[in-house]
Design an enzyme around this catalytic site. Structure first.
Site, short mmCIF file in Angstrom:
data_model
loop_
_atom_site.label_atom_id
_atom_site.label_comp_id
_atom_site.label_asym_id
_atom_site.label_seq_id
_atom_site.Cartn_x
_atom_site.Cartn_y
_atom_site.Cartn_z
N ALA A 138 0.84 -1.20 0.00
CA ALA A 138 0.00 0.00 0.00
C ALA A 138 0.87 1.25 0.00
CB ALA A 138 -0.91 0.00 1.23
N GLU A 176 3.47 1.00 -6.14
CA GLU A 176 3.69 0.47 -4.80
C GLU A 176 3.93 -1.03 -4.82
OE1 GLU A 176 4.21 1.99 -1.98
OE2 GLU A 176 3.88 3.99 -2.79
N GLU A 181 10.66 0.28 3.46
CA GLU A 181 10.68 -0.81 2.50
C GLU A 181 11.93 -1.68 2.62
OE1 GLU A 181 10.10 1.34 -1.11
OE2 GLU A 181 7.99 1.65 -0.70
#
Length: 172
Positions: A29, A46, A95
């Site tokens: 997301a 994403e 990430e």
């Protein structure tokens, strides 16, 4: 945005979330980077950034207004199907610490019901996927990615743009 699904397995990410002080299972997301950005383009970006995957088919699973008594925040959860690998940009910030797993849909539903998956967007998207699969014997009634998004939030990106003179985008 997210919810990649392939061969009855769902791609989930497991990452640390500071506000709750632990790792959570989530669907890929992110935020819309620019005012007027196409939500499915943001979902594609994403998905690639967080998982190194692309999808050949996209549809809308569910729209969710997260806390209407407090905020106008709304999310659109997409179903990404027919997955394939893409080049993943070098992970940065949150990430860099993601764990990526492909988990059978039945197990994912159990994870929601037993409290393992608690992220509101993930719960809504995953349960919508399970309902769509069981009710229809396949996905036939999901909305097209161009379906109207009545509660699409615009205020955050507009505020960000007005503060920076339009030079910076919101964090994805």
């Amino acid at each position: 945005m997210g919810g990649p699904h392939d061969e009855d397995r769902v791609v989930l990410i497991h990452q640390y979330r500071h506000p709750v002080g632990r790792r959570l299972w989530e669907i890929p997301a992110g935020l819309l980077d620019e005012p007027g950005e196409d939500p499915v383009d943001a979902a594609r970006r994403e998905l690639a950034e967080e998982t190194g995957l692309g999808a050949r088919r996209w549809s809308v699973l569910v729209d969710v207004v997260l806390s209407p008594g407090f905020t106008d925040e709304s999310v659109r959860v997409f179903l990404a199907e027919d997955l394939y690998e893409v080049d993943r940009p070098a992970p940065e910030d949150e990430e860099a610490d993601l764990e990526i797993e492909r988990i059978p849909l039945d197990e994912v539903v159990s994870m929601v019901l037993n409290g393992t998956i608690v992220n509101a967007t993930a719960v809504a998207g995953l349960m919508a996927l399970a309902a769509a699969r069981s009710r229809m014997g396949g996905v036939g009634e999901l909305r097209d990615v161009t379906a109207p998004w009545v509660d699409r939030p615009d205020r955050f990106s507009e505020r960000k743009r007005s503060r920076t003179g339009g030079d910076e985008a919101a964090r994805a």
